[in-house]
Design a protein around this motif. Structure first.
Motif, PDB file in Angstrom:
ATOM      1  N   ARG A 158       0.846  -1.207   0.000  1.00 44.21           N
ATOM      2  CA  ARG A 158       0.000   0.000   0.000  1.00 44.21           C
ATOM      3  C   ARG A 158       0.874   1.247   0.000  1.00 44.21           C
ATOM      4  N   PHE A 159       0.273   2.376  -0.382  1.00 41.10           N
ATOM      5  CA  PHE A 159       0.915   3.668  -0.204  1.00 41.10           C
ATOM      6  C   PHE A 159       0.826   4.043   1.276  1.00 41.10           C
ATOM      7  N   THR A 160       1.936   4.459   1.883  1.00 39.64           N
ATOM      8  CA  THR A 160       1.901   4.865   3.293  1.00 39.64           C
ATOM      9  C   THR A 160       1.974   6.380   3.439  1.00 39.64           C
ATOM     10  N   ASP A 161       2.518   7.069   2.450  1.00 43.96           N
ATOM     11  CA  ASP A 161       2.587   8.533   2.462  1.00 43.96           C
ATOM     12  C   ASP A 161       2.440   9.024   1.041  1.00 43.96           C
ATOM     13  N   VAL A 162       1.697  10.110   0.855  1.00 42.06           N
ATOM     14  CA  VAL A 162       1.555  10.664  -0.498  1.00 42.06           C
ATOM     15  C   VAL A 162       1.530  12.189  -0.454  1.00 42.06           C
ATOM     16  N   LEU A 163       1.931  12.800  -1.566  1.00 45.41           N
ATOM     17  CA  LEU A 163       1.789  14.247  -1.773  1.00 45.41           C
ATOM     18  C   LEU A 163       1.268  14.444  -3.197  1.00 45.41           C
ATOM     19  N   LEU A 167      10.078  13.505   0.024  1.00 45.42           N
ATOM     20  CA  LEU A 167      10.171  12.240   0.753  1.00 45.42           C
ATOM     21  C   LEU A 167      11.624  11.830   0.969  1.00 45.42           C
ATOM     22  N   VAL A 211      12.573   8.967   5.086  1.00 39.22           N
ATOM     23  CA  VAL A 211      11.566   7.969   5.468  1.00 39.22           C
ATOM     24  C   VAL A 211      11.615   6.738   4.572  1.00 39.22           C
TER      25      VAL A 211
END
Lengths: 252, 252
Positions: free
Chosen positions: B123-128, B141, B146
């Protein structure tokens, strides 16, 4: 296969949660404020506090109220390690929480960098919208090393951390009155309040809304970082009662 | 008082410009690609190239094609300084440019971190989102430190840089055929192609669209950074003809 618990948490949803939990009443001067938590080496304590004091007294923060944290102290489920110290400072989203609790539908839009020239804010040069990032914009900008808060303090020109929210124009008088009460209670940091339907620091606002730019609570941390001292900041960390905090002038 | 020239440039508008300028034709294997530019110390050249070679051959990049840059070389108006070296690598937005030029209305949505477990993307854990940030998400990022691309290479589990775009479901066969042509031409890095109207790596897509997750072209730079070597990356820097580039295996 999909796990509902796994959905991404955008910064905006974290902000809404913290705003709802804000109980600080600017008239009584009591209640809980949203804080940023910064950690640094204990040996740098005096340097860090001096930088915080200078930056805060120059108006480049939201409030002089801070809470010191020492090795073994616990905050927001985090325990300060051996050799480290911490400081909790007022986060600018506190202002959104207070406005919400006074009945104003205020919407935090983004965090960014504001260019200051000869002491006057000119425009936003970089922004990240809260609804579209899972990482706090002011933490992002600090780690990009694009701030020049130290230069701003020395020369009156530089790039500082700030953020924008919008409010409906019908609430303008109420907003001004709440902001005045906040100032009396030691919560300030307002950089600019825009006119309805008018761009603010070169950014457009929603129809029949006006913008409010607040100085980022993380500017003192940016100055510490610019001076080469190690500091790690967890913005919008938790809430603390103002009775647990003291003006930085009483500490150093 | 307002200056029209001052408007903020969000990453999405920079991306649209670069996509339009992409001329690489996967059938003929000729034309211009979008590149990321990375700078490092000349003394680290061999270490950096070895890391790039390993990371790229493990499939954690978009293409083996690179262009070396040495002191005095100029790229995108930037001149490599004394003591420094540079490497231009293929940016994942190249894939969006190629799809656009093949007539598909592809929309780059965001850059983020994807958690890999035992070699499988979870899964994606962080997005912008590109439309809401003026600073490139993958640069953000990287500087947040991270990523765990090195761990992913060693153990098959870790967090890597990746990005998401959506395309209309009517274009699905065309997209698959263009992606196959790209693979033959040395442009790959597709992590997952979703089903129409189905979440992809735990992120929802627009109605009657499907998602395509591509590995970030900046993963090799993340490994260099994770190993403690200084590297500075300017993502989505410029375009270069593939005839100016060579597979990294021919260089080291």
């Amino acid at each position: 296969m999909q796990d509902q618990g796994y959905r991404l948490q955008f910064t905006s949803s974290k902000i809404e949660d913290l705003m709802y939990r804000t109980t600080f009443d600017p008239k009584s001067g009591d209640g809980d404020l949203i804080v940023n938590l910064s950690l640094f080496r204990e040996e740098d304590l005096e340097d860090v506090l001096n930088i915080f004091k200078t930056t805060i007294s120059s108006g480049l923060a939201v409030s002089p109220y801070v809470k010191m944290l020492h090795c073994g102290d616990t905050i927001a489920g985090y325990r300060i390690e051996e050799g480290m110290a911490g400081i909790a400072t007022v986060c600018s989203i506190t202002i959104d929480g207070i406005l919400l609790k006074s009945g104003v539908l205020v919407k935090p839009h983004f965090g960014g960098l504001v260019q200051i020239r000869d002491g006057m804010p000119v425009r936003f040069t970089d922004v990240l919208r809260y609804a579209s990032t899972t990482i706090d914009p002011l933490e992002v900008l600090m780690s990009q090393e694009v701030t020049s808060v130290t230069r701003m303090l020395r020369t009156g020109s530089g790039k500082i951390l700030a953020n924008l929210r919008g409010a409906p124009m019908i609430a303008r008088e109420k907003v001004e009155s709440v902001l005045a009460d906040m100032m009396d209670a030691g919560i300030s940091g307002i950089l600019e309040v825009g006119e309805p339907n008018t761009r603010i620091l070169d950014v457009s606002v929603e129809r029949d809304h006006f913008g409010i730019v607040v100085i980022g609570g993380t500017n003192p941390m940016a100055v510490v970082q610019e001076s080469g001292i190690y500091i790690r900041t967890n913005a919008m960390s938790t809430l603390i009662g103002i009775d647990e905090m003291r003006p930085i002038g009483e500490i150093i």
